[in-house]
Design an enzyme around this catalytic site. Structure first.
Site, PDB file in Angstrom:
ATOM      1  CB  VAL A 122      49.525  33.619  30.378  1.00  0.00           C
ATOM      2  CG1 VAL A 122      50.112  32.833  31.325  1.00  0.00           C
ATOM      3  CG2 VAL A 122      50.021  33.356  28.848  1.00  0.00           C
ATOM      4  N   PRO A 123      46.491  33.437  32.278  1.00  0.00           N
ATOM      5  CG  PRO A 123      45.077  32.011  32.670  1.00  0.00           C
ATOM      6  CD  PRO A 123      46.016  32.159  31.718  1.00  0.00           C
ATOM      7  CB  CYS A 124      49.056  35.687  36.476  1.00  0.00           C
ATOM      8  SG  CYS A 124      49.081  37.414  35.496  1.00  0.00           S
ATOM      9  CG  HIS A 125      42.951  37.064  35.806  1.00  0.00           C
ATOM     10  ND1 HIS A 125      43.467  36.924  34.388  1.00  0.00           N
ATOM     11  CD2 HIS A 125      41.818  36.225  35.579  1.00  0.00           C
ATOM     12  CE1 HIS A 125      42.797  36.267  33.574  1.00  0.00           C
ATOM     13  NE2 HIS A 125      41.618  35.905  34.307  1.00  0.00           N
ATOM     14  NE  ARG A 126      41.103  32.161  34.051  1.00  0.00           N
ATOM     15  CZ  ARG A 126      41.441  31.650  32.645  1.00  0.00           C
ATOM     16  NH1 ARG A 126      41.884  30.639  32.433  1.00  0.00           N
ATOM     17  NH2 ARG A 126      40.506  32.574  31.922  1.00  0.00           N
TER      18      ARG A 126
END
Length: 155
Positions: A122-126
């Site tokens: 779940v790409p919270c780094h984006r």
């Protein structure tokens, strides 16, 4: 069966939690007592770690992991919005707030990102600051920068 396993990866130690055949946690090891027993690796945690390893090597852009997101209704709305950010792209906290229909919730988006239980997948780094700056990340700013650069390079 409920448990977890600890794996070494380029950013330290990664904890993968599970409940039966569902992944419930992918995140950095925060509690040093976890490192003493390192949990119990299973075919499920090995499969998840293999996919993350492939992602970090630039060989995987999507994941086929059965996971459960558990949080407040607001957090879950944010996390589902993160799932929709395409590989190699980024969004600002404001754009995520607008995507969930709550444009004034910019700070709350940051709080929800910080509680994301399924890091990388779940790409919270984006999610970046309004000016494109790297802001807080559970795995650290260096990891966030590495993940954003990895995706831009392999897009």
């Amino acid at each position: 069966m409920t448990g977890y396993a600890i794996y070494d990866y380029p950013f330290g130690q990664l904890k993968i939690g599970y409940e039966d055949d569902i992944i419930t946690l992918i995140g950095p090891v925060k509690d040093q007592k976890d490192l003493k027993d390192r949990g119990e690796k299973t075919p499920l945690t090995d499969q998840v770690f293999q996919q993350i390893t492939e992602y970090l090597a630039g060989k995987r852009k999507t994941f086929s992991i059965n996971y459960r997101l558990s949080g407040t209704p607001f957090q879950e709305r944010v996390w589902h919005a993160l799932e929709k950010i395409p590989y190699g792209e980024t969004r600002s906290y404001k754009e995520v707030a607008e995507a969930i229909g709550n444009p004034k919730a910019v700070r709350a988006i940051g709080g929800a990102n910080n509680k994301n239980p399924i890091m990388i997948v779940v790409p919270c780094h984006r999610v970046l600051g309004a000016d494109g700056s790297l802001t807080g990340y559970a795995g650290g700013i260096a990891m966030k920068q590495a993940l954003v650069e990895l995706e831009k390079k392999n897009k």
